[in-house]
Design a protein around this motif. Structure first.
Motif, PDB file in Angstrom:
ATOM      1  N   GLU A 131       5.483  -4.144  -6.927  1.00 42.94           N
ATOM      2  CA  GLU A 131       4.183  -4.039  -6.270  1.00 42.94           C
ATOM      3  C   GLU A 131       3.139  -4.970  -6.889  1.00 42.94           C
ATOM      4  OE1 GLU A 131       0.918  -0.618  -5.003  1.00 42.94           O
ATOM      5  OE2 GLU A 131       2.927  -0.021  -5.622  1.00 42.94           O
ATOM      6  N   VAL A 132       3.400  -5.469  -8.090  1.00 44.92           N
ATOM      7  CA  VAL A 132       2.418  -6.288  -8.804  1.00 44.92           C
ATOM      8  C   VAL A 132       2.400  -7.700  -8.210  1.00 44.92           C
ATOM      9  CG1 VAL A 132       1.730  -7.268 -11.015  1.00 44.92           C
ATOM     10  CG2 VAL A 132       2.707  -4.945 -10.914  1.00 44.92           C
ATOM     11  N   VAL A 133       1.238  -8.112  -7.727  1.00 48.78           N
ATOM     12  CA  VAL A 133       1.079  -9.440  -7.136  1.00 48.78           C
ATOM     13  C   VAL A 133       0.358 -10.381  -8.090  1.00 48.78           C
ATOM     14  CG1 VAL A 133       0.127 -10.730  -5.167  1.00 48.78           C
ATOM     15  CG2 VAL A 133       1.071  -8.418  -4.819  1.00 48.78           C
ATOM     16  N   LEU A 134      -0.643  -9.888  -8.790  1.00 46.78           N
ATOM     17  CA  LEU A 134      -1.378 -10.696  -9.765  1.00 46.78           C
ATOM     18  C   LEU A 134      -1.721  -9.803 -10.947  1.00 46.78           C
ATOM     19  CD1 LEU A 134      -2.885 -13.356 -10.553  1.00 46.78           C
ATOM     20  CD2 LEU A 134      -4.923 -12.349  -9.490  1.00 46.78           C
ATOM     21  N   ALA A 135      -1.370 -10.256 -12.147  1.00 50.58           N
ATOM     22  CA  ALA A 135      -1.580  -9.441 -13.342  1.00 50.58           C
ATOM     23  C   ALA A 135      -2.166 -10.271 -14.477  1.00 50.58           C
ATOM     24  CB  ALA A 135      -0.267  -8.810 -13.798  1.00 50.58           C
ATOM     25  N   ARG A 164      -2.378  -5.542  -6.059  1.00 51.99           N
ATOM     26  CA  ARG A 164      -1.124  -4.846  -5.789  1.00 51.99           C
ATOM     27  C   ARG A 164      -0.771  -5.038  -4.309  1.00 51.99           C
ATOM     28  NH1 ARG A 164      -1.381   0.693  -5.663  1.00 51.99           N
ATOM     29  NH2 ARG A 164      -3.429   1.420  -6.295  1.00 51.99           N
ATOM     30  N   TYR A 165       0.509  -4.858  -3.997  1.00 49.16           N
ATOM     31  CA  TYR A 165       0.928  -4.986  -2.604  1.00 49.16           C
ATOM     32  C   TYR A 165       0.237  -3.936  -1.733  1.00 49.16           C
ATOM     33  CZ  TYR A 165       3.911  -5.707   1.469  1.00 49.16           C
ATOM     34  OH  TYR A 165       4.366  -5.978   2.730  1.00 49.16           O
ATOM     35  N   ALA A 166      -0.119  -2.781  -2.318  1.00 52.13           N
ATOM     36  CA  ALA A 166      -0.863  -1.771  -1.560  1.00 52.13           C
ATOM     37  C   ALA A 166      -2.177  -2.338  -1.043  1.00 52.13           C
ATOM     38  CB  ALA A 166      -1.126  -0.542  -2.437  1.00 52.13           C
ATOM     39  N   LEU A 224      -3.505  -2.666   2.854  1.00 50.09           N
ATOM     40  CA  LEU A 224      -4.753  -2.079   3.326  1.00 50.09           C
ATOM     41  C   LEU A 224      -5.745  -3.133   3.793  1.00 50.09           C
ATOM     42  CD1 LEU A 224      -5.031   0.830   0.755  1.00 50.09           C
ATOM     43  CD2 LEU A 224      -4.858   1.069   3.239  1.00 50.09           C
ATOM     44  N   ASN A 225      -5.718  -4.322   3.202  1.00 49.75           N
ATOM     45  CA  ASN A 225      -6.543  -5.420   3.725  1.00 49.75           C
ATOM     46  C   ASN A 225      -6.137  -5.754   5.159  1.00 49.75           C
ATOM     47  OD1 ASN A 225      -7.742  -5.546   1.210  1.00 49.75           O
ATOM     48  ND2 ASN A 225      -6.768  -7.460   0.597  1.00 49.75           N
ATOM     49  N   TYR A 226      -4.837  -5.833   5.363  1.00 44.44           N
ATOM     50  CA  TYR A 226      -4.299  -6.110   6.699  1.00 44.44           C
ATOM     51  C   TYR A 226      -4.682  -5.000   7.681  1.00 44.44           C
ATOM     52  CZ  TYR A 226      -0.607  -5.701  10.260  1.00 44.44           C
ATOM     53  OH  TYR A 226       0.081  -5.516  11.421  1.00 44.44           O
ATOM     54  N   ALA A 227      -4.563  -3.743   7.237  1.00 52.75           N
ATOM     55  CA  ALA A 227      -4.872  -2.613   8.109  1.00 52.75           C
ATOM     56  C   ALA A 227      -6.334  -2.627   8.541  1.00 52.75           C
ATOM     57  CB  ALA A 227      -4.548  -1.300   7.400  1.00 52.75           C
ATOM     58  N   GLU A 228      -7.225  -2.965   7.625  1.00 49.30           N
ATOM     59  CA  GLU A 228      -8.648  -2.985   7.955  1.00 49.30           C
ATOM     60  C   GLU A 228      -8.948  -4.062   8.998  1.00 49.30           C
ATOM     61  OE1 GLU A 228     -12.937  -3.577   5.675  1.00 49.30           O
ATOM     62  OE2 GLU A 228     -11.151  -3.070   4.504  1.00 49.30           O
ATOM     63  N   CYS A 229      -8.348  -5.230   8.829  1.00 52.78           N
ATOM     64  CA  CYS A 229      -8.541  -6.299   9.816  1.00 52.78           C
ATOM     65  C   CYS A 229      -7.985  -5.888  11.174  1.00 52.78           C
ATOM     66  CB  CYS A 229      -7.868  -7.587   9.342  1.00 52.78           C
ATOM     67  SG  CYS A 229      -8.566  -8.270   7.834  1.00 52.78           S
ATOM     68  N   ILE A 277       1.347   4.131   2.939  1.00 50.30           N
ATOM     69  CA  ILE A 277       0.619   4.426   1.708  1.00 50.30           C
ATOM     70  C   ILE A 277       0.702   5.914   1.380  1.00 50.30           C
ATOM     71  CG2 ILE A 277      -1.661   4.459   0.633  1.00 50.30           C
ATOM     72  CD1 ILE A 277      -0.603   1.649   0.851  1.00 50.30           C
ATOM     73  N   ARG A 278       0.513   6.756   2.395  1.00 51.08           N
ATOM     74  CA  ARG A 278       0.535   8.195   2.160  1.00 51.08           C
ATOM     75  C   ARG A 278       1.949   8.704   1.877  1.00 51.08           C
ATOM     76  NH1 ARG A 278      -3.973  11.792   5.098  1.00 51.08           N
ATOM     77  NH2 ARG A 278      -5.746  10.764   4.091  1.00 51.08           N
ATOM     78  N   SER A 279       2.925   8.115   2.499  1.00 52.92           N
ATOM     79  CA  SER A 279       4.304   8.505   2.223  1.00 52.92           C
ATOM     80  C   SER A 279       4.662   8.210   0.776  1.00 52.92           C
ATOM     81  CB  SER A 279       5.261   7.771   3.165  1.00 52.92           C
ATOM     82  OG  SER A 279       6.599   8.049   2.845  1.00 52.92           O
ATOM     83  N   ARG A 280       4.317   7.020   0.298  1.00 56.25           N
ATOM     84  CA  ARG A 280       4.593   6.689  -1.101  1.00 56.25           C
ATOM     85  C   ARG A 280       3.864   7.641  -2.041  1.00 56.25           C
ATOM     86  NH1 ARG A 280       3.064   2.452  -4.848  1.00 56.25           N
ATOM     87  NH2 ARG A 280       0.962   2.489  -3.969  1.00 56.25           N
ATOM     88  N   ALA A 281       2.654   8.044  -1.672  1.00 56.23           N
ATOM     89  CA  ALA A 281       1.880   8.938  -2.521  1.00 56.23           C
ATOM     90  C   ALA A 281       2.519  10.312  -2.648  1.00 56.23           C
ATOM     91  CB  ALA A 281       0.460   9.078  -1.966  1.00 56.23           C
ATOM     92  N   GLY A 282       3.333  10.707  -1.657  1.00 57.92           N
ATOM     93  CA  GLY A 282       3.953  12.025  -1.684  1.00 57.92           C
ATOM     94  C   GLY A 282       3.322  13.022  -0.737  1.00 57.92           C
ATOM     95  N   ILE A 283       2.433  12.562   0.138  1.00 55.14           N
ATOM     96  CA  ILE A 283       1.866  13.432   1.165  1.00 55.14           C
ATOM     97  C   ILE A 283       2.948  13.762   2.185  1.00 55.14           C
ATOM     98  CG2 ILE A 283       0.224  13.471   3.103  1.00 55.14           C
ATOM     99  CD1 ILE A 283      -1.744  11.991   1.352  1.00 55.14           C
ATOM    100  N   LEU A 284       2.954  14.986   2.653  1.00 56.77           N
ATOM    101  CA  LEU A 284       3.982  15.428   3.588  1.00 56.77           C
ATOM    102  C   LEU A 284       3.730  14.866   4.987  1.00 56.77           C
ATOM    103  CD1 LEU A 284       4.173  19.168   2.467  1.00 56.77           C
ATOM    104  CD2 LEU A 284       5.609  17.249   1.711  1.00 56.77           C
TER     105      LEU A 284
END
Length: 556
Positions: A252-256, A385-387, A391-396, A413-420
């Motif tokens: 997930e790391v794009v720039l560190a 991060r890739y997240a 989310l940048n794409y989703a907002e556009c 995003i919510r699936s990865r977080a563990g939301i049902l």
């Protein structure tokens, strides 16, 4: 003979590489630009000087955390000289490299990879100024005494074009991934993601109050390219949100910015931990009640929804799993410094009570670290991060009415977080949202997903949300009051089930964190003033409109 001077202590340059222990204090210039090792060392130093790292002040500039520093921004008390981000010393060093590397004999592929990293750094530094001031002077080459050093501000649009051009050049010369000792260098992925971020800013209300939809189209295309191309090249959401920070350079790391104790360290974790498990600094990043209440339930519904299952007497139960990954609350298990069974008490009078809010931030706090290693932190900072790309794409997409594309991102995003997912596979999201409602949902998701990562203040700023969401309000905390003698309680606390009996032992008292002033982010703060000292040394600079009779229009 001309020489390039380096500090001999540049052994570990965290954001880019570990260098050989070579004395670089005086190297002939022609050798620097013809020798890959020396040219790379110069780039490493540029990375170290220009890339962002951990910032424990950032959360104070929003509703994430208690006021701790920079209160003049939140309370409307800035002067014309308060915000001084003038990056031209670093830009000069960058321009020296870009001009001089062409005179050497380094092979084209290697030279392009080095230049690609440096073009990215120049874009980063210009963006750091433009998002605060609007247009600034564009200087592409190192100035000499014979040059006209008094340069006027370029239009904001010209600066954005220049920055995007540098990122395009960076992407053209960089690989998708580096290997071995080069892991952590700037990549093509970082350049594409950064281009998407910048065009998102330029399309957002801060820069685009008239809502020129062509900007949103460009931002959408750039972020879609970034999302798709990164996914094709191995970037993805890391499965474990809670432990993202501790598996460094994961997918997930794009720039560190890379750290390594003892040479390059930070004290973000020490600043964030409670005093009894910290060293030399503490008291930052303490979550507000407003931040705590932002998290939905594990079914994805907000706590204000009658069907969410929220229990105010055990507010931590059945929340979005990102809640417990981010928030330490009264009585929670938090085994800092490897102390098995350690509980975090924040009630009034507890030895390790939170100083101001009743909560601590758990994000990026490695429980195995002792106070020494919390103060000498070596956890990498992930700036992109890739997240965020998603989310940048989703907002556009939402701005353009492509709400189904935005739904798809929020579900990921919510699936990865563990939301049902729920019976309707909506992960608690409202169905049939229009563009406006979807953007609200995305901004909330960003607030939660990027909690304490320094993104919230910039999001509020670029969306011009301070007036609607924060101005005229105060942030709050919770002081748990123990209902019995402390010593008696601590003698039995190991047998207490707070999920069932919290109110038997505690009464929570709501407190104001902004003691004197309410939040008052002024409208002219969306583009700050140039500090007086820069105006005095360069007669061609115009002050920003809205400050001291300024004439420079940051919207052009």
């Amino acid at each position: 003979m001309k020489y390039i001077l380096f500090l001999s202590s540049l052994i570990l340059l965290a954001s880019c590489d570990v260098l050989d222990k070579t004395d670089l204090s005086a190297i002939p210039e022609d050798k620097v630009w013809s020798d890959v090792s020396y040219a790379t060392a110069y780039v490493n130093k540029l990375c170290r000087d220009n890339l962002p790292g951990w910032d424990y002040d950032a959360s104070c500039l929003s509703d994430e955390a208690a006021p701790r520093s920079k209160t003049e921004v939140m309370y409307g008390q800035l002067t014309s000289s308060s915000i001084d981000t003038w990056n031209y010393t670093n830009i000069r060093n960058i321009n020296i490299f870009l001009e001089s590397i062409e005179s050497g004999g380094i092979d084209e592929e290697t030279k392009n990879q080095l230049k690609g990293q440096v073009y990215f750094l120049r874009a980063w530094q210009y963006f750091g100024m433009v998002r605060q001031y609007g247009g600034v002077p564009i200087i592409e080459k190192p100035q000499s005494l014979s040059d006209d050093i008094y340069v006027a501000r370029n239009k904001t649009s010209e600066c954005i074009d220049f920055i995007v051009g540098d990122l395009d050049k960076a992407a053209a010369g960089l690989p998708w991934h580096w290997s071995n000792k080069d892991v952590g260098r700037i990549t093509k992925a970082a350049a594409l993601a950064m281009k998407g971020r910048i065009l998102l800013y330029y399309a957002s209300p801060q820069f685009n109050p008239e809502k020129d939809m062509s900007r949103w189209e460009k931002a959408y295309e750039a972020n879609k390219v970034a999302k798709d191309e990164l996914a094709k090249n191995g970037y993805a959401l890391y499965a474990d949100y809670e432990n993202f920070w501790f598996n460094e350079m994961n997918e997930e790391v794009v720039l560190a910015y890379r750290y390594q104790e003892p040479d390059v360290t930070h004290n973000w974790e020490a600043a964030t931990r409670p005093l009894d498990d910290s060293q030399n600094i503490t008291g930052f990043n303490q979550p507000t009640l407003e931040m705590v209440e932002s998290y939905p339930m594990i079914n994805g519904k907000p706590i204000t929804d009658a069907g969410s299952g929220y229990n105010p007497d055990a507010y931590w139960e059945n929340r979005d799993p990102r809640f417990k990954a981010s928030i330490a609350y009264n009585g929670c298990l938090w085994e800092l410094s490897g102390k098995t069974g350690r509980k975090q008490w924040t009630f009034v009078g507890a030895e390790n009570a939170a100083g101001s809010t009743g909560f601590y931030c758990r994000r990026a706090v490695n429980v195995s670290n002792t106070p020494y290693f919390a103060d000498k932190g070596s956890t990498d900072w992930a700036e992109i991060r890739y997240a965020e790309v998603l989310l940048n794409y989703a907002e556009c997409a939402a701005e353009l009415g492509k709400t189904m594309e935005a739904y798809d991102v929020l579900k990921q995003i919510r699936s990865r977080a563990g939301i049902l997912p729920g019976d309707n596979s909506m992960y608690g999201l409202e169905e049939n949202m229009n563009s406006s409602r979807m953007i609200d949902a995305i901004m909330l998701e960003r607030k939660i997903e990027f909690a304490f990562e320094g993104k919230r203040y910039w999001d509020l700023r670029r969306r011009r949300l301070f007036a609607d969401e924060l101005n005229g309000t105060k942030r709050h905390g919770v002081y748990p009051i123990l209902k019995m003698n402390k010593e008696e309680f601590l003698a039995i606390e190991s047998t207490v089930d707070l999920n069932k009996d919290y109110t038997t032992f505690f009464r929570d008292s709501i407190v104001e964190l902004d003691k004197v002033f309410t939040i008052d982010f002024k409208d002219n703060y969306y583009f700050y003033a140039l500090p007086l000292k820069h105006l005095e040394t360069n007669s061609k600079l115009e002050q920003t409109q809205g400050w001291d009779n300024g004439t420079f229009n940051p919207y052009e």
